[in-house]
Enzyme design. Structure first.
Site, PDB file in Angstrom:
ATOM      1  N   ASP A 170       0.855  -1.183   0.000  1.00  0.00           N
ATOM      2  CA  ASP A 170       0.000   0.000   0.000  1.00  0.00           C
ATOM      3  C   ASP A 170       0.895   1.238   0.000  1.00  0.00           C
ATOM      4  O   ASP A 170       2.037   1.206   0.479  1.00  0.00           O
ATOM      5  CB  ASP A 170      -0.894  -0.012   1.242  1.00  0.00           C
ATOM      6  CG  ASP A 170      -1.706   1.257   1.372  1.00  0.00           C
ATOM      7  OD1 ASP A 170      -2.427   1.602   0.424  1.00  0.00           O
ATOM      8  OD2 ASP A 170      -1.615   1.913   2.429  1.00  0.00           O
ATOM      9  N   ASP A 172      -0.317   5.026   0.639  1.00  0.00           N
ATOM     10  CA  ASP A 172      -0.631   6.094   1.587  1.00  0.00           C
ATOM     11  C   ASP A 172      -0.551   5.596   3.024  1.00  0.00           C
ATOM     12  O   ASP A 172      -1.190   4.604   3.406  1.00  0.00           O
ATOM     13  CB  ASP A 172      -2.033   6.648   1.307  1.00  0.00           C
ATOM     14  CG  ASP A 172      -2.079   7.394  -0.018  1.00  0.00           C
ATOM     15  OD1 ASP A 172      -1.270   8.315  -0.198  1.00  0.00           O
ATOM     16  OD2 ASP A 172      -2.908   7.036  -0.871  1.00  0.00           O
TER      17      ASP A 172
END
Length: 885
Positions: A170, A172
């Site tokens: 991922d 963010d």
């Protein structure tokens, strides 16, 4: 590829038939060619009409082929009865196809070039045979289940040869943190201008740099236009109207801060994992971020999946990239809820560099509340991969084809889904607009500066008289800091997973080589599976720990339904709702609960704050309990002592006791009878006592300063007091304050007319209160106190001699006739002596007089009689003291 194309395909009867059915005839024999629409068999079934008086009817039907090829074999015979369950579980015929259309692009078969969008009367669409999207692009080819399994099998072989696993990353708050607050751009500009001035040495004056510049040096910047916002199908079609539509109309500048240690982490992880990006951001955003942190595409290699291709704004799915096998896939993400706590997940502590900003690409997601019951009672089972449009489940046989008519999506459902997506994206864009206008980082920096200014005088030395520093001269404190080390921990976890996986795989390979000549190779060991290794790592955190939660779970909630309970089980702990014999830890949110007190009394249990639990889970390592222990409650302060302390070990300091003279706590102390010789004062630090007494007396004297009136001497006038009398009087006056008894008013108390018993009629009832009398005495006393007089060892000797003489005189007085005592008492009561004499034959200045006070239950009549005896004893004591010197 040809072998794959000529492989047999099993056909199942459509589930839409009216079962049970009976096969009437086989219309296409084995080894016969078939075309799309060729009749394969005929069948009959019983129909019951929907009428008031229904009569069963036998009806007939046919089943036509939906594919092209050659019939290889039949699995049924004429006369067979087929139920609904049998039709779902067993194929009917096997057909060899020239092309299975297992890979399609834009409605065309990649292998044979046939148009897959044609639909005939059978209702079956060839496009449904390749509905699995495995690529990272929304416009990439779709594949069939069989082709997906082949691709994953080849990928796994390649990774095993390279000793690598697959890693989904991922972006963010995992690898980077992003914001659109323009304050960051201004701070960067200030820092760059400062460095330019320093390089040119344009000014000799002290030039202050923005305190956040050091942390902002590696921040990446890029701009996204308005076409990057909104639903993919509507981007660029219109512009938003109204207030707060800057993002949709003009786009915005993004500021990306890579997590500390990101370069080393990505470089080392790429040697052991093939990395894929899976983000909730848009495709344009994901590509820009990857270009910033992986400019040469050596880490991710274009393997980027965004919310534009994933098909969901609120959930992430492993099946989107790995539809068949996830045993070699690891996930790192700061949110576990979007993965439904997948066994492949290693949760990351969210990176919050831009304070208070959060994840700007998923503001529509619910806030994580780990202490609320937001999950089902039982952990949800692993979801089966979603079936494809043709009804084939990926867990079924790979060559199975359901020839049921393809059901087109409901247009109403599509519209509702689009409306929901648009609403979520509108909320996210509104959050970006709020950052652009409100500039939260600038506000937080101002608040930090104001806090520093307010607390600046407190930090200065109190004894140094220097002017307070001006707010402009105070060094600014940085709001943004490079103090995150989470990637180091994640790197170690990934190394451990990789090491365990390939340790098991190496053992399996050795066994495979050893037994290759004896029998077929055994399947890969189940332990060689990431979905088993990662849960095992988690369960080792709280291995052997039995937890009792206190004030953590709401009373009206089933503990088993809360996420904190589930997390404890996932990380290897056992949980209970009662204090059992094998409880090892009480995890509490506050002190003084019943469970905490019971555990403390029992002993042998760690009583820790909730932070111990959450930190251990966040770090995947059981933390040391000592920094998290609930401190023992302070020892209960005993009530006021029943007797005043007299020896050196019992005398309290000002820090031990601080009672007001007007407090009722003085009334709770009762005198204790002791022998005269029991008073031991040799170990007392009289300098310390004098300092404490002076402080107490000066405080009260300052309040009464300027008031007239003298204070009566309880042992006679001040001139009559000898050294011994002064010493013992000092002790007596100190301990006299702790008595509680009703005594007659002294001459200094009275004023005006008095009654027969010498009291003012108006104040008689008022002065019967010990508290009222103390207040009046305190108001009338002067600044002089006999407590300030010193004491020496010679004084104690003199005091002892005087006490012995007074005791002898008291004995003689007690043997006198009652008439003589009455006469003597009348003479004494007529004197004008304002002080009170000794009582019970004890002279005024003796220690026994100081310790031998009357009980508080004496009534007024007994007190008046005792005062007559006190006056007589006091007279004899004074005469004896004058005679002996």
């Amino acid at each position: 590829m040809k072998a794959m194309d000529s492989s047999p395909t099993e056909l199942y009867l459509p589930l839409s038939f009216s079962y049970p059915i009976k096969v009437v005839s086989i219309d296409t024999p084995s080894h016969s060619p078939v075309q799309r629409g060729t009749r394969l068999l005929s069948y009959s079934f019983v129909h019951i009409p929907n009428t008031p008086d229904p009569k069963p009817e036998t009806r007939f039907g046919t089943w036509d082929s939906a594919i092209e090829g050659t019939v290889s074999a039949w699995k049924v015979n004429a006369g067979d009865v087929i139920s609904h369950k049998k039709a779902r579980e067993r194929p009917v015929v096997v057909v060899i196809e020239p092309c299975k259309h297992g890979m399609q692009v834009s409605g065309m078969c990649v292998l044979c070039g046939k148009d897959m969008t044609n639909v005939d009367y059978t209702g079956f669409s060839d496009a449904s045979r390749a509905s699995i999207q495995m690529t990272h692009s929304a416009f990439g080819p779709t594949v069939s289940l069989e082709e997906a399994q082949r691709i994953e099998r080849e990928t796994a072989e390649h990774l095993l040869k390279s000793r690598k696993l697959s890693l989904i990353v991922d972006l963010d708050q995992t690898i980077v943190h992003a914001t659109v607050d323009p304050t960051v751009g201004e701070w960067i500009a200030e820092g760059e201008a400062w460095e330019a001035r320093q390089a040119a040495k344009a000014s000799d004056q002290e030039d202050e740099c923005n305190p956040n510049w050091e942390a902002l040096k590696d921040v990446k910047m890029f701009r996204l236009g308005p076409e990057s916002f909104g639903p993919p199908s509507m981007r660029g079609a219109h512009k938003g109207k109204g207030k707060n539509k800057q993002v949709e109309n003009e786009g915005c500048m993004y500021y990306i801060k890579p997590r500390p240690g990101w370069k080393e982490f990505l470089r080392q992880t790429a040697t052991k994992y093939e990395m894929h990006v899976y983000t909730m951001g848009t495709r344009a955003y994901a590509e820009e971020v990857c270009a910033a942190i992986d400019p040469d595409a050596s880490i991710f290699g274009g393997r980027v999946l965004s919310r534009d291709e994933s098909g969901s704004l609120t959930q992430k799915s492993l099946q989107r990239l790995f539809p068949c096998d996830t045993s070699m896939v690891v996930i790192i993400d700061d949110r576990a809820d979007v993965w439904e706590w997948s066994p492949n997940l290693i949760k990351v502590i969210p990176y919050d560099f831009f304070v208070g900003i959060g994840d700007i690409n998923s503001t529509f997601l619910p806030k994580v509340e780990p202490l609320t019951p937001t999950i089902p009672d039982q952990p949800p089972p692993a979801k089966a991969p979603p079936p494809t449009n043709n009804g084939v489940n990926p867990l079924d046989k790979p060559t199975a084809v359901d020839t049921s008519p393809t059901t087109p999506p409901n247009p109403g459902d599509v519209d509702i889904a689009e409306q929901q997506t648009t609403a979520l994206l509108t909320r996210n864009n509104a959050a970006l607009d709020a950052q652009l206008e409100e500039r939260p980082l600038a506000k937080k920096q101002e608040e930090l500066l104001e806090h520093e200014i307010q607390h600046a005088p407190v930090t200065a030395a109190p004894n140094v008289k220097e002017p307070s520093p001006k707010p402009e001269s105070l060094p600014k404190k940085a709001l943004l800091k490079n103090d995150d080390y989470e990637l180091d921990r994640i790197g170690k976890c990934l190394d451990e997973v990789h090491s365990r996986f390939f340790s098991v795989y190496a053992a399996h390979a050795a066994e495979k080589t050893k037994n290759s000549k004896k029998r077929k190779t055994a399947p890969l060991n189940k332990a060689c599976d990431v979905t088993r290794i990662i849960p095992q790592l988690r369960s080792e955190v709280f291995e052997g720990v039995h937890i009792l939660f206190s004030s953590v779970i709401p009373l009206d909630t089933r503990p088993e339904s809360t996420e904190i309970w589930r997390m404890a089980l996932m990380f290897g702990a056992r949980c209970s709702t009662e204090l059992k014999a094998d409880i090892t830890h009480v995890v509490a949110a506050k002190r003084g609960t019943v469970k905490v007190d019971m555990a403390r009394k029992r002993g042998g249990v760690y009583i820790v704050w909730l932070a111990w639990f959450t930190d251990s889970i966040a770090l995947w390592h059981r933390q040391d309990e000592k920094p998290y222990l609930l401190s023992d409650p302070p020892p209960s302060v005993a009530g006021p002592s029943s007797s005043p302390p007299t020896d050196a070990q019992q005398l309290p300091s000002s820090s031990d006791i601080d009672l007001d003279i007007d407090s009722d706590e003085w009334d709770d102390r009762e005198p204790q009878m002791r022998e005269p010789g029991a008073l031991e004062l040799g170990g007392i630090d009289w300098d310390e006592v004098n300092d404490e007494v002076d402080a107490a007396m000066n405080e009260s004297d300052d309040e009464d300063e300027g008031e007239g009136g003298g204070r009566s001497n309880r042992g006679g006038s001040e001139d009559e007091g000898t050294d011994a009398g002064s010493v013992t009087g000092s002790v007596n006056d100190t301990l006299r304050l702790k008595r509680k008894r009703l005594r007659s008013v002294t001459p200094s108390d009275g004023g005006g007319s008095t009654s027969a018993n010498g009291k003012d009629d108006k104040d008689e009832e008022y002065l019967r209160s010990p508290l009222a009398k103390r207040k009046k005495l305190a108001a009338d006393r002067t600044g002089y106190s006999r407590l300030k007089e010193g004491i020496t060892a010679d004084d104690l000797v003199s005091s002892s001699a005087a006490s012995a003489a007074a005791a002898a005189v008291s004995a003689v007085s007690a043997s006198a006739s009652p008439a003589a005592e009455e006469k003597k008492g009348q003479e004494d009561t007529t004197t004008s002596d304002g002080g009170r004499g000794s009582r019970n034959g004890t002279p005024r200045g003796s220690p026994r007089r100081a310790l031998g006070e009357m009980d508080e239950g004496d009534d007024e009549d007994d007190e008046e009689g005792e005062e007559e005896e006190d006056d007589e004893d006091d007279f004899l004591a004074r005469e004896l003291e004058e005679e002996w010197g």
